[in-house]
Design a protein around this motif. Structure first.
Motif, short mmCIF file in Angstrom:
data_model
loop_
_atom_site.label_atom_id
_atom_site.label_comp_id
_atom_site.label_asym_id
_atom_site.label_seq_id
_atom_site.Cartn_x
_atom_site.Cartn_y
_atom_site.Cartn_z
N ASP A 137 0.83 -1.21 0.00
CA ASP A 137 0.00 0.00 0.00
C ASP A 137 0.86 1.26 0.00
O ASP A 137 1.78 1.39 0.80
N THR A 138 0.54 2.16 -0.89
CA THR A 138 1.22 3.45 -0.92
C THR A 138 0.41 4.47 -0.14
O THR A 138 -0.79 4.27 0.12
N ALA A 139 1.04 5.57 0.20
CA ALA A 139 0.34 6.64 0.92
C ALA A 139 -0.81 7.19 0.07
O ALA A 139 -1.90 7.46 0.60
N ASP A 140 -0.60 7.34 -1.23
CA ASP A 140 -1.66 7.84 -2.11
C ASP A 140 -2.85 6.87 -2.15
O ASP A 140 -4.00 7.29 -2.10
N VAL B 48 -8.36 5.46 -0.27
CA VAL B 48 -9.22 4.53 0.47
C VAL B 48 -9.93 5.27 1.60
O VAL B 48 -11.14 5.10 1.80
N MET B 49 -9.21 6.12 2.31
CA MET B 49 -9.82 6.86 3.41
C MET B 49 -10.93 7.77 2.90
O MET B 49 -12.02 7.83 3.49
N CYS B 50 -10.68 8.48 1.81
CA CYS B 50 -11.70 9.37 1.24
C CYS B 50 -12.95 8.60 0.82
O CYS B 50 -14.07 9.01 1.14
N VAL B 51 -12.76 7.50 0.11
CA VAL B 51 -13.91 6.72 -0.36
C VAL B 51 -14.68 6.15 0.83
O VAL B 51 -15.91 6.21 0.87
N ALA B 52 -13.98 5.61 1.81
CA ALA B 52 -14.64 5.04 2.98
C ALA B 52 -15.43 6.10 3.74
O ALA B 52 -16.59 5.87 4.11
N ALA C 193 -15.93 -2.34 7.42
CA ALA C 193 -16.60 -2.75 6.18
C ALA C 193 -16.43 -1.68 5.10
O ALA C 193 -16.17 -2.00 3.93
N ALA C 194 -16.54 -0.42 5.48
CA ALA C 194 -16.37 0.67 4.51
C ALA C 194 -14.96 0.70 3.96
O ALA C 194 -14.75 0.94 2.76
N VAL C 195 -13.97 0.44 4.81
CA VAL C 195 -12.57 0.43 4.35
C VAL C 195 -12.34 -0.75 3.41
O VAL C 195 -11.70 -0.60 2.36
N GLN C 196 -12.87 -1.91 3.73
CA GLN C 196 -12.69 -3.07 2.85
C GLN C 196 -13.34 -2.83 1.49
O GLN C 196 -12.75 -3.13 0.45
N GLU C 197 -14.54 -2.25 1.48
CA GLU C 197 -15.21 -1.92 0.22
C GLU C 197 -14.44 -0.83 -0.54
O GLU C 197 -14.32 -0.89 -1.77
N ALA C 198 -13.91 0.14 0.18
CA ALA C 198 -13.16 1.23 -0.45
C ALA C 198 -11.87 0.70 -1.06
O ALA C 198 -11.48 1.13 -2.15
N ARG C 199 -11.21 -0.23 -0.37
CA ARG C 199 -9.98 -0.83 -0.93
C ARG C 199 -10.29 -1.49 -2.27
O ARG C 199 -9.57 -1.30 -3.25
N PHE D 104 -12.80 -0.87 -4.28
CA PHE D 104 -13.17 0.16 -5.24
C PHE D 104 -11.93 0.86 -5.80
O PHE D 104 -11.79 1.01 -7.01
N VAL D 105 -11.04 1.29 -4.93
CA VAL D 105 -9.84 2.02 -5.38
C VAL D 105 -8.95 1.12 -6.21
O VAL D 105 -8.43 1.53 -7.24
N GLU D 106 -8.79 -0.13 -5.79
CA GLU D 106 -7.97 -1.07 -6.57
C GLU D 106 -8.54 -1.27 -7.97
O GLU D 106 -7.80 -1.33 -8.95
N SER D 107 -9.85 -1.35 -8.09
CA SER D 107 -10.46 -1.61 -9.40
C SER D 107 -10.56 -0.36 -10.27
O SER D 107 -10.86 -0.46 -11.45
N HIS D 108 -10.29 0.82 -9.69
CA HIS D 108 -10.39 2.07 -10.45
C HIS D 108 -9.03 2.79 -10.55
O HIS D 108 -9.01 3.99 -10.83
N GLN D 109 -7.96 2.07 -10.35
CA GLN D 109 -6.64 2.69 -10.48
C GLN D 109 -6.31 2.94 -11.94
O GLN D 109 -6.64 2.14 -12.81
N ARG D 110 -5.64 4.05 -12.15
CA ARG D 110 -5.18 4.38 -13.50
C ARG D 110 -3.84 3.73 -13.72
O ARG D 110 -3.01 3.66 -12.85
#
Length: 87
Positions: free
Chosen positions: A27-30, A35-39, A72-78, A80-86
């Motif tokens: 995991d990177t800081a970015d 993940v924190m923002c999405v959660a 649960a929100a963090v796991q879902e956010a992880r 989401f962010v993983e599947s939407h990375q550029r």
């Protein structure tokens, strides 16, 4: 002085704890910031002025439920962010 000084969202702390509990070496800081923002966007807000007041007035069951929602929100956010990375 702004009226917002000293006002915080209790879920920020819970989400940060959940992120720390699920952190992976890759995991990177970015990534974690995203993940924190999405959660946080998926959770209700729970504002407080003094953290001691928040802890005093929360029941054990309510705090436990808030921690579970945060995890649960963090796991879902992880996911989401993983599947939407550029690339």
């Amino acid at each position: 002085m702004s009226l917002r000084d000293g006002i915080n969202n209790f879920y920020e702390r819970l989400v940060e704890d959940a992120i720390d509990a699920t952190r992976q070496d890759s995991d990177t800081a970015d990534f974690l910031t995203d993940v924190m923002c999405v959660a946080l966007n998926r959770l209700p807000t729970r504002y407080y002025r003094h953290s001691i007041d928040m802890m005093f007035y929360l029941g054990d069951d309510e705090l436990r439920a808030m921690k579970q929602k945060s995890l649960a929100a963090v796991q879902e956010a992880r996911d989401f962010v993983e599947s939407h990375q550029r690339d």
